[in-house]
Every structure is written in structure tokens, then in C-alpha cells.
Design a protein around this motif. Structure first.
Motif, mmCIF file in Angstrom:
data_model
loop_
_atom_site.group_PDB
_atom_site.id
_atom_site.type_symbol
_atom_site.label_atom_id
_atom_site.label_comp_id
_atom_site.label_asym_id
_atom_site.label_seq_id
_atom_site.Cartn_x
_atom_site.Cartn_y
_atom_site.Cartn_z
ATOM 1 N N ALA A 39 -1.646 6.740 -2.730
ATOM 2 C CA ALA A 39 -0.927 8.011 -2.623
ATOM 3 C C ALA A 39 -0.712 8.383 -1.164
ATOM 4 O O ALA A 39 0.391 8.770 -0.754
ATOM 5 N N GLU A 40 -1.745 8.250 -0.351
ATOM 6 C CA GLU A 40 -1.659 8.617 1.063
ATOM 7 C C GLU A 40 -0.701 7.701 1.825
ATOM 8 O O GLU A 40 0.036 8.148 2.711
ATOM 9 N N LEU A 41 -0.681 6.421 1.468
ATOM 10 C CA LEU A 41 0.200 5.461 2.142
ATOM 11 C C LEU A 41 1.661 5.600 1.716
ATOM 12 O O LEU A 41 2.557 5.098 2.397
ATOM 13 N N GLY A 42 1.914 6.255 0.594
ATOM 14 C CA GLY A 42 3.287 6.437 0.130
ATOM 15 C C GLY A 42 3.875 5.213 -0.543
ATOM 16 O O GLY A 42 5.095 4.994 -0.489
ATOM 17 N N VAL A 43 3.039 4.413 -1.198
ATOM 18 C CA VAL A 43 3.511 3.175 -1.826
ATOM 19 C C VAL A 43 4.531 3.468 -2.922
ATOM 20 O O VAL A 43 5.575 2.812 -3.016
ATOM 21 N N ALA A 44 4.254 4.467 -3.765
ATOM 22 C CA ALA A 44 5.155 4.759 -4.882
ATOM 23 C C ALA A 44 6.526 5.212 -4.393
ATOM 24 O O ALA A 44 7.557 4.855 -4.979
ATOM 25 N N ASP A 45 6.570 5.993 -3.321
ATOM 26 C CA ASP A 45 7.858 6.419 -2.766
ATOM 27 C C ASP A 45 8.641 5.225 -2.231
ATOM 28 O O ASP A 45 9.859 5.134 -2.405
ATOM 29 N N GLU A 46 7.945 4.304 -1.588
ATOM 30 C CA GLU A 46 8.612 3.115 -1.046
ATOM 31 C C GLU A 46 9.194 2.262 -2.172
ATOM 32 O O GLU A 46 10.337 1.793 -2.086
ATOM 33 N N LEU A 47 8.432 2.091 -3.238
ATOM 34 C CA LEU A 47 8.933 1.324 -4.381
ATOM 35 C C LEU A 47 10.074 2.057 -5.073
ATOM 36 O O LEU A 47 11.013 1.436 -5.574
ATOM 37 N N GLY A 48 9.994 3.380 -5.095
ATOM 38 C CA GLY A 48 11.054 4.154 -5.722
ATOM 39 C C GLY A 48 12.368 4.062 -4.974
ATOM 40 O O GLY A 48 13.445 4.051 -5.579
ATOM 41 N N MET A 49 12.297 3.966 -3.655
ATOM 42 C CA MET A 49 13.516 3.893 -2.845
ATOM 43 C C MET A 49 14.114 2.495 -2.809
ATOM 44 O O MET A 49 15.336 2.328 -2.820
ATOM 45 N N LYS A 50 13.252 1.470 -2.784
ATOM 46 C CA LYS A 50 13.741 0.112 -2.543
ATOM 47 C C LYS A 50 13.528 -0.839 -3.711
ATOM 48 O O LYS A 50 13.910 -2.010 -3.624
ATOM 49 N N GLY A 51 12.908 -0.361 -4.790
ATOM 50 C CA GLY A 51 12.702 -1.221 -5.941
ATOM 51 C C GLY A 51 11.496 -2.125 -5.776
ATOM 52 O O GLY A 51 10.714 -1.983 -4.831
ATOM 53 N N PRO A 52 11.297 -3.064 -6.698
ATOM 54 C CA PRO A 52 10.129 -3.952 -6.652
ATOM 55 C C PRO A 52 9.997 -4.647 -5.305
ATOM 56 O O PRO A 52 10.989 -5.101 -4.728
ATOM 57 N N ARG A 53 8.752 -4.739 -4.822
ATOM 58 C CA ARG A 53 8.496 -5.341 -3.513
ATOM 59 C C ARG A 53 7.223 -6.172 -3.584
ATOM 60 O O ARG A 53 6.328 -5.910 -4.388
ATOM 61 N N THR A 54 7.128 -7.143 -2.711
ATOM 62 C CA THR A 54 5.882 -7.883 -2.546
ATOM 63 C C THR A 54 4.988 -7.116 -1.580
ATOM 64 O O THR A 54 5.437 -6.204 -0.875
ATOM 65 N N ALA A 55 3.722 -7.506 -1.521
ATOM 66 C CA ALA A 55 2.800 -6.864 -0.588
ATOM 67 C C ALA A 55 3.274 -7.055 0.851
ATOM 68 O O ALA A 55 3.144 -6.155 1.685
ATOM 69 N N GLN A 56 3.844 -8.221 1.140
ATOM 70 C CA GLN A 56 4.348 -8.477 2.490
ATOM 71 C C GLN A 56 5.477 -7.511 2.841
ATOM 72 O O GLN A 56 5.503 -6.924 3.926
ATOM 73 N N GLU A 57 6.410 -7.333 1.907
ATOM 74 C CA GLU A 57 7.540 -6.431 2.158
ATOM 75 C C GLU A 57 7.073 -4.985 2.290
ATOM 76 O O GLU A 57 7.538 -4.238 3.161
ATOM 77 N N LEU A 58 6.143 -4.589 1.420
ATOM 78 C CA LEU A 58 5.613 -3.227 1.499
ATOM 79 C C LEU A 58 4.863 -3.008 2.810
ATOM 80 O O LEU A 58 4.995 -1.959 3.450
ATOM 81 N N ALA A 59 4.070 -3.986 3.209
ATOM 82 C CA ALA A 59 3.291 -3.856 4.440
ATOM 83 C C ALA A 59 4.203 -3.692 5.651
ATOM 84 O O ALA A 59 3.923 -2.894 6.554
ATOM 85 N N MET A 60 5.292 -4.434 5.676
ATOM 86 C CA MET A 60 6.237 -4.317 6.793
ATOM 87 C C MET A 60 6.871 -2.929 6.819
ATOM 88 O O MET A 60 7.019 -2.317 7.883
ATOM 89 N N SER A 61 7.246 -2.418 5.656
ATOM 90 C CA SER A 61 7.883 -1.103 5.595
ATOM 91 C C SER A 61 6.911 0.021 5.942
ATOM 92 O O SER A 61 7.282 0.998 6.600
#
Length: 353
Positions: free
Chosen positions: A31-53
Motif C-alpha cells: 500500500a505504501e509503495l503504491g503497487v496497486a496504483d501502478e498496476l492500475g495505470m499500466k496493467g500487468p507488470r513483472t517485478a522488474q518492471e514494477l521496481a523500475m517504475s
């Protein structure tokens, strides 16, 4: 085999319970990192893609996400080819961590984890000493006094309480006959979301929110309800500042009195009784009611945990019906009835004596 048995089931249960703090921290972290918002904006992501964003460590994020998926918070996506990276996407649970989701609980999770959890670390101390755990971990101040000195945390608290308002709201709006009253007066209505839901479901009553005008202005989606609304700034310890009752009114105190000890509850209710005067009006106290074994039969033990939260954070309690009867009598109210709802909350009805 000190107890003379070979049964290890008890140890296994306690071992699992001891590990409960880990899922709490996993949920807080995503929740603090904003993972759900990132997935909501850009769709399914790998851990590598999420980490970069998100600008975080890939390997550690992957390990957190792996636990979150196993908790059911996100859904995993199998790689398209052998050896590929596992993807991650939102599901109905993680969607509630998105900032603008209608059922968002993100700020509630952040606030309770950051500020209530440290107070719970002092639970044994509170039991041993009859002390106030929140004050012990927050500079000797009550929650409300501490928030006044910390504007950033107060803003987070306000958002968290708006999200708490949504829990059980629909059951409250539909399990009681609100349309039988001419006006609903929400004492300590704070953010207006409860009243907005009541009036959207029940078309007849008008509504008064005490202490909520500036918050309401921040919610333009409720603008169609404003012709049915009146806003009053007040202090529920001071009867002179409260709305005066008229015949047919129903006054509501929702999730207010459990923040206060018995003596303060009597003061608040006495003030309210004075404001209601001789009008043919009634009071509804909306709280979690204990007693009758209900808290022991609750499979999610929500009532018991809410009561512990009140003890740790506010040095107060959820109450039984006999305890409400005693408090109401001391405040010059007569008890009417106890009304269960489909939620964990119930209604205590009372009338000025």
C-alpha cells in the motif's frame, strides 16, 4: 513432552498466530509503495518492471509480491514462455488499495499500521498497569491531542476515517426505517459520507451534519444532496452549540461514544439530551455491541478486536446493552431497544426521559 502428550497441534496454531504480523506488514508495504496504483495505470507488470517504475529493489519487491499473491492481494500471471518472469495484476482485493477506488482502504491501512500498531506493542503493559497504551507511545498525548500537533498525520487520519465510514454503511442505511423521520441529525458527523449514503438511499428525510461543512465542500459528487442538507458547527460537550430537536427528528451518534470513557459519555449524552429538549425525537447510538456471547460466536472475532482497539488507542471500550442502559439513565435518557444489523455494528435506541 513436558505436558505428557505428543500432540503438537497447539504449537502449530500458536506458531501460525505469531506470524500474523508478517501479512500485516506485507499489506502495509504494497500500500505504501503504491503497487496497486501502478498496476492500475499500466496493467500487468513483472517485478522488474514494477521496481523500475517505483524506484525500488527488484529482488526484494519480488519477494514481497510473492507473499502478497499468496495472501490473495494480487493475482499472478504465468510467463508466456518457459523461464520467463511471473507477472502480477490487480484483483478485487488489491483494487481497494488504489487511491481513487470507491472502496479504497489504503489510508486506513497506512494510518493504523503506522500509529495503532506501535500502541499495540504496549498491550501487555496496558493490562498490567491499567495504563493508556497510545499515550505511552505518543508523547503522553491522547490521539486527538496528538493529531492537532501533527497536521500531516491528521490529514492521513481524516482520509482513513472516511474509509472506515464505508464499513457497514449500507447495512445502517437499509436496516433501519429512516424514512419514518422528518430529519436526521448526525452529531459528530465529521466527513459527511455517512449522511450522504443515508440520504441517497432514503429519499424522504432532510439531514443536518454537525461539524462537517468544510469537509463536505471537498466532495462535489454529493452536490445533488446539498438542497436536503444543513451544516452546523458545534461541540457535543456544549448543548448550546448543538442543533435543537423538532418533533419527528432522529439524532444519530455513529462510532463516536466508543472513543470516550463512561464519564465522558455521560457528559456528551447529557449535553445532547438538553439540546433535544421536550421534542418528540429519538437518539440512535451506532456502535459495536458486546454481550450475549455474540463476540465469542463471531468467526472473524471483529467485535473483540474492535474492543481491544478502543482500549489501546482511546483507553475506552465497546459496550454491552446493560452498560448502555446505565450510561443512558445517568444522562437522563430512557432505553428504547437494541437493533442488530447485518453488519458488525448495531443500534441502541433511546429517548429523552
Amino acid at each position: 513432552m513436558l505436558d505428557g502428550t505428543t500432540d503438537v497441534s497447539g504449537r502449530m496454531v500458536h506458531g501460525r498466530q505469531q506470524a500474523f504480523f508478517i501479512p500485516t506488514q506485507v499489506l502495509y508495504s504494497v500500500a505504501e509503495l503504491g503497487v496497486a496504483d501502478e498496476l492500475g495505470m499500466k496493467g500487468p507488470r513483472t517485478a522488474q518492471e514494477l521496481a523500475m517504475s517505483l524506484g525500488v529493489d527488484e529482488k526484494r519487491l519480488y519477494r514481497v509480491l510473492r507473499s502478497a499473491v499468496q495472501m490473495g492481494v494480487f493475482a499472478a500471471i504465468k510467463p508466456k514462455e518457459a523461464g520467463g518472469a511471473v507477472g502480477c495484476k490487480n484483483n478485487r482485493l488489491s483494487a481497494c488499495l488504489r487511491e481513487y477506488h470507491p472502496n479504497c482502504l489504503r489510508e486506513m491501512i497506512l494510518y493504523f499500521t503506522e500509529h495503532s500498531n506501535p500502541a499495540f506493542d504496549e498491550l501487555a503493559w496496558a493490562v498490567r498497569t491499567n495504563g493508556h497504551a497510545w499515550k505511552k507511545t505518543h508523547d503522553g498525548l491522547s490521539q486527538f491531542d496528538w493529531l492537532q500537533l501533527h497536521p500531516k498525520e491528521e490529514q492521513l487520519f481524516c482520509k482513513a476515517m472516511q474509509q472506515v465510514d464505508g464499513l457497514g454503511t449500507h447495512a445502517m442505511a437499509t436496516d433501519y426505517g429512516w424514512n419514518g423521520h422528518s430529519r436526521i441529525v448526525d452529531i459528530g458527523g465529521a466527513y459527511g459520507s455517512f449522511m450522504a449514503h443515508l440520504l441517497s438511499v432514503n429519499r424522504k428525510p432532510l439531514g443536518i451534519i454537525e461539524r462537517a461543512k468544510e469537509i463536505w465542500a471537498e466532495n462535489p459528487e454529493w452536490s445533488t444532496l446539498t438542497p436536503r442538507m444543513e451544516f452546523v458547527a458545534g461541540d457535543f460537550f456544549n448543548a448550546e452549540t448543538l442543533p435543537k430537536a423538532a418533533d419527528g427528528d432522529v439524532f444519530v451518534m455513529r462510532l463516536i461514544l466508543h472513543d470516550w470513557d463512561d464519564s465522558d459519555c455521560v457528559r456528551i449524552l447529557s449535553s445532547l439530551c438538553t439540546a433535544m429538549g421536550s421534542a418528540k425525537a429519538r437518539l440512535l447510538i451506532v456502535e459495536t455491541t458486546l454481550g450475549g456471547g455474540a463476540e465469542f460466536l463471531d468467526p472473524l472475532f471483529r467485535r473483540a478486536l474492535l474492543d481491544l482497539h478502543m482500549m489501546v488507542v482511546h483507553d475506552s471500550a465497546e459496550r454491552t446493552v446493560p452498560e448502555w442502559k446505565d450510561i443512558l439513565q445517568k444522562a437522563s435518557f430512557s432505553f428504547g431497544r437494541h437493533i442488530p444489523t447485518r453488519s458488525v455494528f448495531s443500534i441502541v435506541e433511546a429517548f429523552p426521559a
